[in-house]
Design an enzyme around this catalytic site. Structure first.
Site, PDB file in Angstrom:
ATOM      1  N   HIS A  62       0.818  -1.211   0.000  1.00 13.73           N
ATOM      2  CA  HIS A  62       0.000   0.000   0.000  1.00 13.73           C
ATOM      3  C   HIS A  62       0.854   1.264   0.000  1.00 13.73           C
ATOM      4  O   HIS A  62       1.972   1.257   0.496  1.00 13.73           O
ATOM      5  CB  HIS A  62      -0.879   0.044   1.265  1.00 13.73           C
ATOM      6  N   LYS A  72       5.859   6.197   7.636  1.00 19.01           N
ATOM      7  CA  LYS A  72       5.318   5.348   8.692  1.00 19.01           C
ATOM      8  C   LYS A  72       6.436   4.850   9.586  1.00 19.01           C
ATOM      9  O   LYS A  72       7.545   4.585   9.122  1.00 19.01           O
ATOM     10  CB  LYS A  72       4.598   4.139   8.093  1.00 19.01           C
ATOM     11  N   TYR A 132       1.219   1.190  13.455  1.00 16.76           N
ATOM     12  CA  TYR A 132       1.972   2.128  12.631  1.00 16.76           C
ATOM     13  C   TYR A 132       1.557   3.553  12.904  1.00 16.76           C
ATOM     14  O   TYR A 132       0.389   3.876  13.016  1.00 16.76           O
ATOM     15  CB  TYR A 132       1.922   1.802  11.139  1.00 16.76           C
ATOM     16  N   ASP A 170      -6.507  -5.875  -2.134  1.00 11.98           N
ATOM     17  CA  ASP A 170      -5.101  -6.227  -2.353  1.00 11.98           C
ATOM     18  C   ASP A 170      -4.924  -7.209  -3.501  1.00 11.98           C
ATOM     19  O   ASP A 170      -3.878  -7.225  -4.151  1.00 11.98           O
ATOM     20  CB  ASP A 170      -4.488  -6.797  -1.079  1.00 11.98           C
TER      21      ASP A 170
END
Length: 181
Positions: A62, A72, A132, A170
């Site tokens: 992603h 992140k 995250y 996904d």
């Protein structure tokens, strides 16, 4: 806190200083001032996300594009994941390359994934809780990604193919060669 370079430009492994004794342990998971001093990077994060997944779940690859791109700082709070960062910055010397690392509660490692990177992870334990920190807010219209099994990138997710569990989203991400980053 120790910072270790990865083979990818601007992507770092963060190893906390852990204080252990017969009572247990203590460590500072994140300190903005220390992070910025050690890395020279902006460590101001505005959003924390947590996900829980079962064995075989693969989330990724992603990214958030444009003005909504996100750096992140990721870690595993329970279980074991194989975390992957993919450099999708066309002007980078490591464009199209990936790096993976096992993150667990026991090793307490974190991975800093800069803006312009794709990110994903696979769950190697029965369950895993993944955290995250993001330096920009999520924006649905800016999300994108690369197909998890793209042949050009060729990520080894450390899972047998028959065990991989994907979301519908996904499973239909675009190939690296067809992408406009």
């Amino acid at each position: 806190m120790k910072i270790k370079e990865t083979p990818l430009k601007d992507c770092y492994i963060i190893e906390p200083t852990v204080f252990e004794d017969d009572r247990g342990y203590f460590y500072e998971k994140y300190n903005e001032k220390k992070f910025e001093e050690i890395t020279g990077l902006n460590g101001h994060f505005v959003q924390d996300n947590i996900s829980k997944s079962s064995y075989g779940v693969l989330r990724g690859v992603h990214l958030q594009k444009g003005e909504h791109a996100q750096a992140k700082l990721v870690s595993c709070l329970e279980g074991k994941v194989y975390d992957v960062a993919v450099d999708l910055r066309e002007d980078s010397p490591t464009f199209g390359k990936w790096f993976g690392i096992e993150l667990t509660l026991e090793n307490k490692l974190q991975l800093y994934v800069p803006r312009g990177f794709g990110h994903g992870f696979s769950v190697l334990s029965e369950t895993a809780v993944f955290a995250y920190k993001c330096d920009n807010f999520y924006n649905k219209e800016s999300e994108g990604g690369v197909l998890w099994n793209d042949e050009d990138i060729n990520v080894d997710w450390k899972l047998p193919l028959e065990d991989v569990v994907l979301s519908e989203k996904d499973a239909v991400l675009t190939k690296f060669s067809e992408h406009n980053f």
